[in-house]
Design a protein around this motif. Structure first.
Motif, PDB file in Angstrom:
ATOM      1  N   VAL A 219       0.834  -1.215   0.000  1.00 55.23           N
ATOM      2  CA  VAL A 219       0.000   0.000   0.000  1.00 55.23           C
ATOM      3  C   VAL A 219       0.862   1.256   0.000  1.00 55.23           C
ATOM      4  CG1 VAL A 219      -1.680   1.332   1.318  1.00 55.23           C
ATOM      5  CG2 VAL A 219      -1.948  -1.149   1.098  1.00 55.23           C
ATOM      6  N   SER A 220       1.965   1.229   0.750  1.00 60.83           N
ATOM      7  CA  SER A 220       2.782   2.435   0.898  1.00 60.83           C
ATOM      8  C   SER A 220       3.731   2.668  -0.260  1.00 60.83           C
ATOM      9  CB  SER A 220       3.578   2.363   2.210  1.00 60.83           C
ATOM     10  OG  SER A 220       4.452   1.250   2.205  1.00 60.83           O
ATOM     11  N   VAL A 221       4.164   1.602  -0.933  1.00 59.94           N
ATOM     12  CA  VAL A 221       5.215   1.780  -1.937  1.00 59.94           C
ATOM     13  C   VAL A 221       4.709   1.878  -3.368  1.00 59.94           C
ATOM     14  CG1 VAL A 221       5.711  -0.648  -2.503  1.00 59.94           C
ATOM     15  CG2 VAL A 221       7.564   1.028  -2.490  1.00 59.94           C
ATOM     16  N   ILE A 222       3.548   1.275  -3.671  1.00 58.10           N
ATOM     17  CA  ILE A 222       3.110   1.179  -5.064  1.00 58.10           C
ATOM     18  C   ILE A 222       2.868   2.540  -5.705  1.00 58.10           C
ATOM     19  CG2 ILE A 222       1.222   0.424  -6.565  1.00 58.10           C
ATOM     20  CD1 ILE A 222       3.259  -1.721  -5.816  1.00 58.10           C
ATOM     21  N   ARG A 223       2.142   3.422  -5.019  1.00 55.47           N
ATOM     22  CA  ARG A 223       1.850   4.735  -5.601  1.00 55.47           C
ATOM     23  C   ARG A 223       3.137   5.531  -5.806  1.00 55.47           C
ATOM     24  NH1 ARG A 223      -3.187   7.539  -2.687  1.00 55.47           N
ATOM     25  NH2 ARG A 223      -2.905   8.913  -4.482  1.00 55.47           N
ATOM     26  N   LEU A 224       4.050   5.432  -4.837  1.00 53.53           N
ATOM     27  CA  LEU A 224       5.333   6.121  -4.963  1.00 53.53           C
ATOM     28  C   LEU A 224       6.130   5.555  -6.135  1.00 53.53           C
ATOM     29  CD1 LEU A 224       7.541   8.040  -3.932  1.00 53.53           C
ATOM     30  CD2 LEU A 224       8.291   6.209  -2.384  1.00 53.53           C
ATOM     31  N   LEU A 225       6.133   4.233  -6.258  1.00 46.07           N
ATOM     32  CA  LEU A 225       6.884   3.579  -7.323  1.00 46.07           C
ATOM     33  C   LEU A 225       6.332   3.962  -8.697  1.00 46.07           C
ATOM     34  CD1 LEU A 225       9.131   1.648  -8.033  1.00 46.07           C
ATOM     35  CD2 LEU A 225       7.562  -0.261  -7.693  1.00 46.07           C
ATOM     36  N   LYS A 226       5.015   3.985  -8.833  1.00 47.82           N
ATOM     37  CA  LYS A 226       4.388   4.374 -10.096  1.00 47.82           C
ATOM     38  C   LYS A 226       4.760   5.816 -10.452  1.00 47.82           C
ATOM     39  CE  LYS A 226      -0.074   4.437 -12.509  1.00 47.82           C
ATOM     40  NZ  LYS A 226      -0.032   5.831 -12.998  1.00 47.82           N
ATOM     41  N   TYR A 227       4.765   6.680  -9.463  1.00 46.43           N
ATOM     42  CA  TYR A 227       5.074   8.091  -9.685  1.00 46.43           C
ATOM     43  C   TYR A 227       6.519   8.274 -10.161  1.00 46.43           C
ATOM     44  CZ  TYR A 227       6.052  12.999  -8.724  1.00 46.43           C
ATOM     45  OH  TYR A 227       6.447  14.311  -8.834  1.00 46.43           O
ATOM     46  N   VAL A 228       7.463   7.629  -9.474  1.00 45.31           N
ATOM     47  CA  VAL A 228       8.866   7.840  -9.835  1.00 45.31           C
ATOM     48  C   VAL A 228       9.208   7.184 -11.175  1.00 45.31           C
ATOM     49  CG1 VAL A 228       9.633   8.159  -7.465  1.00 45.31           C
ATOM     50  CG2 VAL A 228       9.663   5.860  -8.460  1.00 45.31           C
ATOM     51  N   LEU A 229       8.550   6.071 -11.505  1.00 44.19           N
ATOM     52  CA  LEU A 229       8.787   5.443 -12.801  1.00 44.19           C
ATOM     53  C   LEU A 229       8.285   6.318 -13.940  1.00 44.19           C
ATOM     54  CD1 LEU A 229       7.990   1.682 -12.093  1.00 44.19           C
ATOM     55  CD2 LEU A 229      10.180   2.611 -12.842  1.00 44.19           C
ATOM     56  N   GLU A 230       7.195   7.033 -13.700  1.00 45.92           N
ATOM     57  CA  GLU A 230       6.635   7.908 -14.725  1.00 45.92           C
ATOM     58  C   GLU A 230       7.415   9.202 -14.866  1.00 45.92           C
ATOM     59  OE1 GLU A 230       2.590   8.447 -13.584  1.00 45.92           O
ATOM     60  OE2 GLU A 230       1.905   6.569 -14.497  1.00 45.92           O
ATOM     61  N   ASN A 231       7.991   9.694 -13.769  1.00 44.68           N
ATOM     62  CA  ASN A 231       8.615  11.018 -13.778  1.00 44.68           C
ATOM     63  C   ASN A 231      10.136  11.006 -13.665  1.00 44.68           C
ATOM     64  OD1 ASN A 231       6.145  13.014 -13.537  1.00 44.68           O
ATOM     65  ND2 ASN A 231       5.721  11.331 -12.129  1.00 44.68           N
ATOM     66  N   TYR A 232      10.699   9.926 -13.125  1.00 47.32           N
ATOM     67  CA  TYR A 232      12.151   9.860 -12.932  1.00 47.32           C
ATOM     68  C   TYR A 232      12.665   8.487 -13.352  1.00 47.32           C
ATOM     69  CZ  TYR A 232      11.030  13.882  -9.976  1.00 47.32           C
ATOM     70  OH  TYR A 232      10.560  15.084  -9.502  1.00 47.32           O
ATOM     71  N   ARG A 233      12.228   8.017 -14.508  1.00 46.41           N
ATOM     72  CA  ARG A 233      12.527   6.642 -14.909  1.00 46.41           C
ATOM     73  C   ARG A 233      14.034   6.394 -15.035  1.00 46.41           C
ATOM     74  NH1 ARG A 233       9.004   2.772 -16.686  1.00 46.41           N
ATOM     75  NH2 ARG A 233       9.981   0.908 -17.547  1.00 46.41           N
ATOM     76  N   SER A 234      14.761   7.336 -15.631  1.00 48.64           N
ATOM     77  CA  SER A 234      16.199   7.148 -15.803  1.00 48.64           C
ATOM     78  C   SER A 234      16.896   6.963 -14.463  1.00 48.64           C
ATOM     79  CB  SER A 234      16.809   8.349 -16.537  1.00 48.64           C
ATOM     80  OG  SER A 234      18.212   8.195 -16.651  1.00 48.64           O
ATOM     81  N   GLN A 235      16.579   7.822 -13.500  1.00 44.24           N
ATOM     82  CA  GLN A 235      17.207   7.712 -12.169  1.00 44.24           C
ATOM     83  C   GLN A 235      16.860   6.385 -11.513  1.00 44.24           C
ATOM     84  OE1 GLN A 235      15.597  10.318 -13.453  1.00 44.24           O
ATOM     85  NE2 GLN A 235      16.285  12.283 -12.621  1.00 44.24           N
ATOM     86  N   VAL A 236      15.603   5.954 -11.672  1.00 41.15           N
ATOM     87  CA  VAL A 236      15.162   4.697 -11.064  1.00 41.15           C
ATOM     88  C   VAL A 236      15.893   3.508 -11.687  1.00 41.15           C
ATOM     89  CG1 VAL A 236      13.205   3.135 -10.742  1.00 41.15           C
ATOM     90  CG2 VAL A 236      12.895   5.580 -10.404  1.00 41.15           C
TER      91      VAL A 236
END
Length: 295
Positions: A219-236
């Motif tokens: 519950v805590s990580v999925i929304r954050l993970l989706k956000y960073v993959l969409e906006n900071y994919r290279s860094q991830v």
């Protein structure tokens, strides 16, 4: 599509149940990672429509059936051979990781090429895993997880490790099982699952606590993970590569975290044959992705 998603879930479970490559990495290699993350996000997000939730739930149920069967089979087999054959199994894990790294680089070429300043995130990923491994709080003594040994402190520890482990399992990179190994809970959790399957319910409370930690982590990580993959994919992606590289050190040190600690894996105990087997599995999974894409 049921058979395809069953197979996907089955192979995710095989990865999640062993230290080395995470289930998220398998989802990535098989080409359905973004769909997996978006489906999990749709279930936990209040903004998702009823139709989106229904579609996501059906997809995850198909995936989940394969995952449960694969996970239980892995637990039954691994619990009986893991400690005895730790060096051979660790060699397989090394093969998983080493062969998966170039595949991730190839699949995410657009996120990597020309963005080399983000290599700092790779270094951060390596340091994170190395630090967790080096400062392993279990001290190599392992844990007894039956009801007789349950305490508030142990329960909280298991809960938070469950949160961290599931976060790693859905993130391509370090395996959640590798983290369980680092924190000294891998063999105890595997044994607890096996004992519970034998109707030894003294291990059930700790598994419930671990399961609640897993749910909280999702519950805590999925929304954050989706956000960073969409906006900071290279860094991830660079971070993921660092986590994978760092997990090589974690797997080499894995034998020291067993209930009866053994020496870290060395060139003498490393098995090239089992390393090749691990690499061959990753190669086969990549070919399976090509097969699925033709369907």
């Amino acid at each position: 599509m049921f058979i395809i998603n069953f197979i996907r879930g089955f192979f995710m479970a095989l990865a999640d149940s062993v230290p080395g490559v995470s289930g998220g990495t398998i989802a990535f290699l098989l080409g359905f990672y973004d769909n997996f993350i978006n489906s999990l996000n749709a279930l936990v997000s209040i903004k998702s429509s009823r139709e989106e939730k229904k579609k996501s739930l059906i997809f995850l149920i198909k995936l989940g059936i394969g995952w449960v069967i694969g996970f239980l089979l892995s637990m039954i087999i691994l619990s009986s051979i893991f400690e005895k054959e730790i060096y051979k199994i660790s060699s397989v894990f090394i093969g998983f990781i080493v062969l998966a790294i170039p595949i991730v680089i190839k699949e995410e070429k657009d996120s990597i090429v020309g963005k080399y300043k983000n290599i700092i995130f790779t270094i951060v990923g390596i340091l994170i895993v190395a630090a967790i491994t080096y400062f392993n709080p279990s001290g190599g003594d392992g844990f007894k997880l039956s009801l007789d040994n349950l305490s508030i402190g142990l329960g909280l520890y298991v809960f938070f490790v469950g949160m961290i482990a599931i976060s790693a399992m859905v993130l391509p990179g370090i395996s959640g099982s590798t983290l369980l190994l680092i924190f000294g809970l891998y063999v105890p959790i595997v044994n607890a699952i096996k004992e519970t399957l034998k109707i030894n319910l003294s291990y059930l409370p700790i598994l419930i606590i671990f399961g609640l930690g897993v749910i909280a982590g999702i519950v805590s990580v999925i929304r954050l993970l989706k956000y960073v993959l969409e906006n900071y994919r290279s860094q991830v992606i660079y971070l993921i590569l660092g986590l994978m590289i760092g997990s090589l050190y974690a797997v080499f040190m894995g034998p020291t975290t067993l209930e009866t600690p053994k020496d870290p894996m060395s060139l003498k105990t490393f098995s090239i044959v089992y390393f090749v087997i691990g690499g061959a599995v990753i190669f086969a999974l990549q070919q399976l992705k090509v097969f699925f894409e033709k369907k």
